[in-house]
Design a protein around this motif. Sequence first.
Motif, PDB file in Angstrom:
ATOM      1  N   GLU A   2     -13.915   5.710  -2.097  1.00  0.00           N
ATOM      2  CA  GLU A   2     -14.850   6.173  -1.084  1.00  0.00           C
ATOM      3  C   GLU A   2     -14.231   7.306  -0.282  1.00  0.00           C
ATOM      4  O   GLU A   2     -13.060   7.265   0.084  1.00  0.00           O
ATOM      5  N   GLY A  22     -19.371   5.358  -6.702  1.00  0.00           N
ATOM      6  CA  GLY A  22     -19.306   4.387  -7.780  1.00  0.00           C
ATOM      7  C   GLY A  22     -20.645   3.751  -8.100  1.00  0.00           C
ATOM      8  O   GLY A  22     -21.707   4.351  -7.898  1.00  0.00           O
ATOM      9  N   ILE A  45     -21.683  -6.179  -9.963  1.00  0.00           N
ATOM     10  CA  ILE A  45     -20.875  -5.600  -8.887  1.00  0.00           C
ATOM     11  C   ILE A  45     -20.439  -6.733  -7.968  1.00  0.00           C
ATOM     12  O   ILE A  45     -21.262  -7.502  -7.476  1.00  0.00           O
ATOM     13  N   SER A  46     -19.175  -6.833  -7.735  1.00  0.00           N
ATOM     14  CA  SER A  46     -18.625  -7.922  -6.935  1.00  0.00           C
ATOM     15  C   SER A  46     -19.149  -7.883  -5.498  1.00  0.00           C
ATOM     16  O   SER A  46     -19.289  -6.801  -4.909  1.00  0.00           O
ATOM     17  N   SER A  48     -17.547  -8.463  -2.996  1.00  0.00           N
ATOM     18  CA  SER A  48     -16.500  -7.852  -2.167  1.00  0.00           C
ATOM     19  C   SER A  48     -16.662  -6.337  -2.094  1.00  0.00           C
ATOM     20  O   SER A  48     -16.289  -5.708  -1.095  1.00  0.00           O
ATOM     21  N   VAL A  49     -17.231  -5.736  -3.149  1.00  0.00           N
ATOM     22  CA  VAL A  49     -17.469  -4.291  -3.146  1.00  0.00           C
ATOM     23  C   VAL A  49     -18.565  -3.950  -2.135  1.00  0.00           C
ATOM     24  O   VAL A  49     -18.458  -2.982  -1.375  1.00  0.00           O
ATOM     25  N   ALA A  52     -17.143  -4.369   1.318  1.00  0.00           N
ATOM     26  CA  ALA A  52     -16.270  -3.252   1.686  1.00  0.00           C
ATOM     27  C   ALA A  52     -17.095  -2.038   2.111  1.00  0.00           C
ATOM     28  O   ALA A  52     -16.745  -1.332   3.064  1.00  0.00           O
ATOM     29  N   ALA A  53     -18.209  -1.794   1.415  1.00  0.00           N
ATOM     30  CA  ALA A  53     -19.073  -0.662   1.762  1.00  0.00           C
ATOM     31  C   ALA A  53     -19.703  -0.859   3.137  1.00  0.00           C
ATOM     32  O   ALA A  53     -19.886   0.102   3.899  1.00  0.00           O
TER      33      ALA A  53
END
Length: 322
Positions: A2, A22, A45-46, A48-49, A52-53
């Motif tokens: 990012e 991504g 897509i996890s 956690s991703v 995080a975003a």
Amino acid sequence: MENSTALTSDSGTLACMSELSGPLAAIAAEHRGLVTRQIARARHISPSVVAAALRTQALHRLRPGIFVDQRVWAATQAHDRFALLVRGVLLGHPHWLASHHAALALHGLPLFGVNTSLVDVAAAVTTSKRRAGLHVHVATPAQRALIKDPESMAVSVVDACLLTAADHGFVSGVVAMDAAVKRRETTVDALSTGLSSSAIRYGAEQARASIEAIDPKCESPGETRTRIILTAAGLDVRSQVSLSDAEGFIGRVDFLVADRVVVEFDGAIKYDGLDGKRALMEEKRREERLRDAGFRVVRVTWADLTRAEVLVARIRGYLAAA
């Protein structure tokens, strides 16, 4: 990875935000900036991703499980943000239609006096259901036909206007109907026929009163609100009246009250820059000509509409002195 970018927030302060990238960026690109947890999960897509975003402010949360690219959110005008929320809700439910004021938002019609934290939808269900921020209504036969059309995202303009008036009241209904009729997206007859054939039970009188008050000459929600206040006070009001003097055409005014008082609604008018200064000079000259022709001029802002009795008293005072 990012990318960190400085953007100006709504309050005018700089906030450090991360640029979406991504797989999440790919989803957002496909859906006009929107991302749902459901779609992310389907693409493996996890969570956690997504987390995080959100943490880095690359995503903005619209409601649980529905997000939008922060850049899209920042670039969207305040009055269009509700439509983003509505589209996000529908993205996870392709067999729902936006209804009531949620449908107005998708049709691009103005909203006034509605709850923009609530999304109304119509679905092929047998019982209406309500939970936090969402109301699922039982679709009518005509709406069920629309649900089968993959291009349809909202109930008809007629249904949206009538249901908004019934649920949110007279003023909300008139604001939407004035705009819809002015833009030729419907007609007074179509609204009347729609109400007669509708299953609306509660609020039908509000919807009927809204139809009777339609004036497509009004060019903005502010003008509609002004007209409602003036007519409710029993004043003789005409909309969009052309006035002239010995020099010729002066201009078209928003309202003429009792043929003596000009009422102009001023929205977010800006007189910055050379063009703005020129517009200000022209407006001052126009007002001088109106006064010289014997008219009193009252300028109305949104703030004035919150003090209706003061506005009406001011106009009555001018009429008494004329």
